[in-house]
Design a protein around this motif. Structure first.
Motif, PDB file in Angstrom:
ATOM      1  N   ASP A  88      88.146  47.350  69.181  1.00 37.90           N
ATOM      2  CA  ASP A  88      89.498  47.225  69.735  1.00 37.90           C
ATOM      3  C   ASP A  88      89.927  45.760  69.800  1.00 37.90           C
ATOM      4  O   ASP A  88      90.117  45.201  70.880  1.00 37.90           O
ATOM      5  N   ARG A  89      90.102  45.161  68.639  1.00 42.74           N
ATOM      6  CA  ARG A  89      90.486  43.748  68.563  1.00 42.74           C
ATOM      7  C   ARG A  89      91.972  43.562  68.830  1.00 42.74           C
ATOM      8  O   ARG A  89      92.397  42.546  69.356  1.00 42.74           O
ATOM      9  N   MET A  90      92.773  44.541  68.449  1.00 40.86           N
ATOM     10  CA  MET A  90      94.228  44.476  68.613  1.00 40.86           C
ATOM     11  C   MET A  90      94.648  45.401  69.745  1.00 40.86           C
ATOM     12  O   MET A  90      94.153  46.526  69.842  1.00 40.86           O
ATOM     13  N   LEU A 101      98.043  49.646  76.629  1.00 39.40           N
ATOM     14  CA  LEU A 101      98.614  50.932  76.230  1.00 39.40           C
ATOM     15  C   LEU A 101      97.845  51.546  75.070  1.00 39.40           C
ATOM     16  O   LEU A 101      97.550  52.738  75.072  1.00 39.40           O
ATOM     17  N   ASP A 102      97.534  50.741  74.060  1.00 38.56           N
ATOM     18  CA  ASP A 102      96.827  51.224  72.878  1.00 38.56           C
ATOM     19  C   ASP A 102      95.983  50.101  72.299  1.00 38.56           C
ATOM     20  O   ASP A 102      96.325  48.918  72.454  1.00 38.56           O
ATOM     21  N   THR A 103      94.924  50.471  71.626  1.00 44.58           N
ATOM     22  CA  THR A 103      94.080  49.488  70.953  1.00 44.58           C
ATOM     23  C   THR A 103      93.722  49.976  69.557  1.00 44.58           C
ATOM     24  O   THR A 103      93.774  51.184  69.273  1.00 44.58           O
ATOM     25  N   SER A 199      96.495  52.881  60.217  1.00 46.62           N
ATOM     26  CA  SER A 199      97.860  53.409  60.151  1.00 46.62           C
ATOM     27  C   SER A 199      98.313  53.922  61.516  1.00 46.62           C
ATOM     28  O   SER A 199      99.492  53.817  61.871  1.00 46.62           O
ATOM     29  N   ALA A 200      97.371  54.461  62.299  1.00 48.18           N
ATOM     30  CA  ALA A 200      97.717  54.960  63.630  1.00 48.18           C
ATOM     31  C   ALA A 200      98.175  53.824  64.542  1.00 48.18           C
ATOM     32  O   ALA A 200      99.169  53.958  65.274  1.00 48.18           O
TER      33      ALA A 200
END
Length: 222
Positions: A88-90, A101-103, A199-200
């Motif tokens: 989960d770098r981003m 919120l998202d990774t 892509s997700a």
């Protein structure tokens, strides 16, 4: 003469029979090695899955930049290059609640001095390296090679060549598949300095960009 021939035949027979057993032992060793490496790999992935995405002073700096330069004060994108590319770098951050919120994964450039384990950073055109600093997520477009993509404008001396270097946010099937397998994505043409994700994850970035009235800030650090 018959006895000699029979001995020769027996010798050949023994040597032939012994070869598969050697190969079998070698194959068994290779299998054990592969299992051992897989266990190490999944152990590393398990460690990073349990390690939460952390940000401290970075978020304070992002808030100040967003307020001063007219960026969205609701969302931002952080890229922590101290984390492995396949983990989960981003992250998409809600600035109102300081929550993740998202990774997703994020490959780094394959230029000189880079390895799967450690990125090298450069702002030089042709370096094929990733850059650090604040970026404005600019216009959205599509291309035949990478599909959906976002242009980036570098806001710091460490990344102000981003537009000239054609540094983008885009996705790659390779990154989307390989990040499920390994924490450290092998270097490929998936990134020549671009922020290449799944892509997700790209779709989630598109969602916040589409609903935001102001541009979204991306901040890359290590």
């Amino acid at each position: 003469m018959r006895n000699d021939k029979s001995k020769d035949i027996q010798t050949v027979g023994v040597s032939r029979c012994s070869l598969p057993s050697l190969r079998g032992r070698g194959g068994l060793g290779v299998r054990f090695l592969l299992i051992f490496l897989l266990l190490i790999n999944f152990g590393i992935k398990g460690y990073w899955k349990m390690k939460p995405y952390s940000f401290g002073s970075e978020l304070k700096e992002v808030r100040e930049t967003c307020h001063k330069k007219g960026f969205s004060e609701d969302y931002c994108v952080l890229v922590d290059f101290s984390r492995p590319s396949g983990e989960d770098r981003m992250a998409i951050i809600d600035l109102n609640t300081s929550s993740v919120l998202d990774t997703g994964p994020c490959a780094h450039g394959r230029g000189k001095g880079n390895s799967a384990w450690k990125p090298n950073f450069s702002n030089k055109k042709g370096s094929r390296c990733s850059s650090l600093g604040h970026f404005k997520i600019a216009e959205k477009s599509y291309s035949a090679t990478v599909g959906l993509r976002f242009a980036l404008d570098g806001l710091d001396p460490t990344n102000d060549n981003a537009r000239r270097r054609n540094i983008l946010i885009h996705s790659s099937k390779y990154v989307g598949i390989m990040h499920h397998i390994t924490s450290y994505l092998p270097l490929t043409d998936a990134s020549w300095g671009c922020f290449t994700t799944s892509s997700a994850m790209l779709k989630k970035i598109e969602d916040i960009c589409d609903k935001s009235k102001n541009p979204i800030l991306l901040y890359a650090y290590k």
